[in-house]
Design a protein around this motif. Structure first.
Motif, PDB file in Angstrom:
ATOM      1  N   GLU A   1      36.121  43.884   2.237  1.00  0.00           N
ATOM      2  CA  GLU A   1      35.149  43.671   2.803  1.00  0.00           C
ATOM      3  C   GLU A   1      34.727  42.180   3.158  1.00  0.00           C
ATOM      4  O   GLU A   1      35.131  41.179   1.930  1.00  0.00           O
ATOM      5  N   ILE A   2      33.898  41.800   3.922  1.00  0.00           N
ATOM      6  CA  ILE A   2      34.484  40.616   3.780  1.00  0.00           C
ATOM      7  C   ILE A   2      32.558  40.056   3.571  1.00  0.00           C
ATOM      8  O   ILE A   2      32.365  38.637   3.557  1.00  0.00           O
TER       9      ILE A   2
ATOM     10  N   ASP B   1      43.982  40.371   5.072  1.00  0.00           N
ATOM     11  CA  ASP B   1      44.602  40.001   3.857  1.00  0.00           C
ATOM     12  C   ASP B   1      44.574  40.627   2.901  1.00  0.00           C
ATOM     13  O   ASP B   1      45.367  41.139   2.040  1.00  0.00           O
TER      14      ASP B   1
ATOM     15  N   GLU C   1      33.585  27.926   6.970  1.00  0.00           N
ATOM     16  CA  GLU C   1      34.358  28.723   8.272  1.00  0.00           C
ATOM     17  C   GLU C   1      33.650  29.459   9.375  1.00  0.00           C
ATOM     18  O   GLU C   1      33.670  29.287  10.988  1.00  0.00           O
TER      19      GLU C   1
ATOM     20  N   ARG D   1      37.100  40.244   1.186  1.00  0.00           N
ATOM     21  CA  ARG D   1      38.781  39.883   2.100  1.00  0.00           C
ATOM     22  C   ARG D   1      38.724  40.349   3.584  1.00  0.00           C
ATOM     23  O   ARG D   1      37.513  41.046   4.270  1.00  0.00           O
ATOM     24  N   GLU D   2      39.456  39.337   4.602  1.00  0.00           N
ATOM     25  CA  GLU D   2      39.662  39.603   5.727  1.00  0.00           C
ATOM     26  C   GLU D   2      40.693  41.314   5.545  1.00  0.00           C
ATOM     27  O   GLU D   2      40.672  41.213   4.586  1.00  0.00           O
ATOM     28  N   TYR D   3      40.173  42.273   6.777  1.00  0.00           N
ATOM     29  CA  TYR D   3      41.143  43.527   6.624  1.00  0.00           C
ATOM     30  C   TYR D   3      42.435  43.361   6.269  1.00  0.00           C
ATOM     31  O   TYR D   3      43.089  43.771   5.019  1.00  0.00           O
TER      32      TYR D   3
ATOM     33  N   LYS E   1      31.231  39.096  13.287  1.00  0.00           N
ATOM     34  CA  LYS E   1      31.270  39.629  11.884  1.00  0.00           C
ATOM     35  C   LYS E   1      30.721  38.526  10.891  1.00  0.00           C
ATOM     36  O   LYS E   1      30.024  39.006   9.697  1.00  0.00           O
ATOM     37  N   TYR E   2      30.490  37.781  11.792  1.00  0.00           N
ATOM     38  CA  TYR E   2      28.867  36.973  11.282  1.00  0.00           C
ATOM     39  C   TYR E   2      27.304  37.994  11.019  1.00  0.00           C
ATOM     40  O   TYR E   2      26.506  36.814  10.961  1.00  0.00           O
TER      41      TYR E   2
ATOM     42  N   ASP F   1      33.070  28.092  13.210  1.00  0.00           N
ATOM     43  CA  ASP F   1      33.056  28.994  14.065  1.00  0.00           C
ATOM     44  C   ASP F   1      32.062  29.334  15.288  1.00  0.00           C
ATOM     45  O   ASP F   1      32.370  29.316  16.424  1.00  0.00           O
TER      46      ASP F   1
ATOM     47  N   ALA G   1      35.534  35.279   1.919  1.00  0.00           N
ATOM     48  CA  ALA G   1      36.429  35.436   2.800  1.00  0.00           C
ATOM     49  C   ALA G   1      35.914  34.175   3.564  1.00  0.00           C
ATOM     50  O   ALA G   1      36.847  33.752   4.781  1.00  0.00           O
ATOM     51  N   SER G   2      34.315  34.198   3.840  1.00  0.00           N
ATOM     52  CA  SER G   2      34.101  33.717   5.214  1.00  0.00           C
ATOM     53  C   SER G   2      32.879  32.121   4.985  1.00  0.00           C
ATOM     54  O   SER G   2      31.445  32.606   4.557  1.00  0.00           O
TER      55      SER G   2
END
Ligand code: AVJ
Length: 322
Positions: free
Chosen positions: A110-111, A140, A13, A136-138, A33-34, A17, A8-9
């Motif tokens: 979970e990302i 998605d 990305e 994945r993002e929640y 989230k990072y 960000d 996801a990241s």
């Protein structure tokens, strides 16, 4: 565990960000989230064992004590999806209770790949559970899980640990609405939310004596150094946790100890900091028990039951999609 692992990241990305957040006019920011790379996820596990930080233990205590009651009120048969599984430790109680009633598919979303791996190690010994992880993002991830549902099967979504608190109130309400739109009537959502408590207790919880939360926060800069080739000097930034009384939240910031310039080659940016300037890294909003019920109702859920811990104000809320 089977993992649907389209990361996801990826680095680009994170880079985009970081660039957007640090070049924003006014308050600089980095998305919370990072915080959860491999080091950050491990540090959070330590935070959750600190005496000052009762949140995770309260969440786990409630799930352990009330798992049977919770599961009894969930319309079934169900498949379980969890948004932000973390280590999966507290999920065990719910899954074990469910397995006394049915074989269960469990889909952690979970990302963080390291959190997914932790969760699989933790839960794979439960006999009647099949674990399929989604990196994945929640939303998605939840959409994909919903697409896997079998005819007649309800979804039981877990959103624990007060992750909802990382959204500001309008965004939290909006998020619940988005989850509701993915669900069908009769599906359920178990929402764990941290409740309001005295400022001194919050300050201690988010600025612990040992400095673990400080390390957790500073790791965001260390991560930029590792992944984006940045040259943050960690000794020149301080962890600050402040209470925002108006927002009813705790804010975490990283404060520049002096005027300095940092270059972040992979994000193609050079950032200037003035002395005392902060990067806002996370907000943790605190709720009242009634407010959760009201917010859930506005998003299309009825609150079937609420359990509140007797040692650390925290609420587990069983919400049924109307
Ligand atoms: C994992 C989002 C619930 O908000 O308390 C802990 C994260 N940040 N210490 C929280 C966190 C600093 C935590 N959540």
């Amino acid at each position: 565990m089977l993992v649907h692992a389209i990361p996801a990241s990826p680095t680009y990305e994170f880079a985009a960000d970081v660039r957007a957040g640090l070049t924003k006019p006014g308050q600089k920011e980095l998305p919370s989230k990072y915080l959860y790379d491999e080091v950050g996820s491990a540090l959070f596990e330590v935070i959750s064992r600190l005496p000052e930080y009762g949140l995770t233990r309260a969440d786990e205590r409630l799930l352990r004590r009330h798992a049977d009651e919770i599961v009894d009120r969930v319309p079934g048969p169900v498949a379980v999806a969890e948004l932000g599984s973390g280590s999966g430790k507290k999920t065990r109680w719910v899954l074990e209770a469910l397995c006394r009633r049915q074989r269960t598919s469990y889909y952690p979303v979970e990302i963080s790949r390291s959190a997914l791996a932790m969760c699989e190690r933790e839960l794979s010994d439960i006999d009647a559970v099949t674990v399929v992880g989604f990196e994945r993002e929640y939303l998605d991830g939840l959409l994909e899980v919903a697409a896997c549902r079998k005819p007649g099967q309800h979804l039981f979504v877990l959103f624990l640990g007060s992750t909802i608190g990382n959204f500001d109130r309008p965004a939290g309400a909006e998020f619940l609405g988005e989850v509701r739109r993915i669900l069908q009537t009769g599906d359920s959502l178990l929402l764990g939310a941290d409740l309001e408590k005295p400022a001194a207790q919050l300050r201690a919880a988010y600025d612990d004596e040992l400095g673990v939360t400080a390390a957790f926060n500073l790791n965001l800069l260390a991560r930029a150094n590792r992944e984006l080739d940045a040259d943050f000097d960690l000794s020149q930034f301080a962890h600050v946790a402040t209470i925002n009384a108006r927002a009813r939240s705790v804010e975490m910031h990283l404060q520049s100890r002096r005027r300095q310039t940092v270059s972040i080659p992979v994000a193609e940016v050079v950032v200037e900091f003035f002395e005392g300037e902060t990067i806002w890294t996370e907000s943790c909003h605190k709720y009242s028990a009634e407010e959760i019920v009201r917010t859930a109702r506005n998003a299309g859920f009825a609150c079937a039951a609420q359990w509140i811990d007797d040692q650390w104000p925290f609420a587990e809320n069983l919400l049924i999609a109307q």
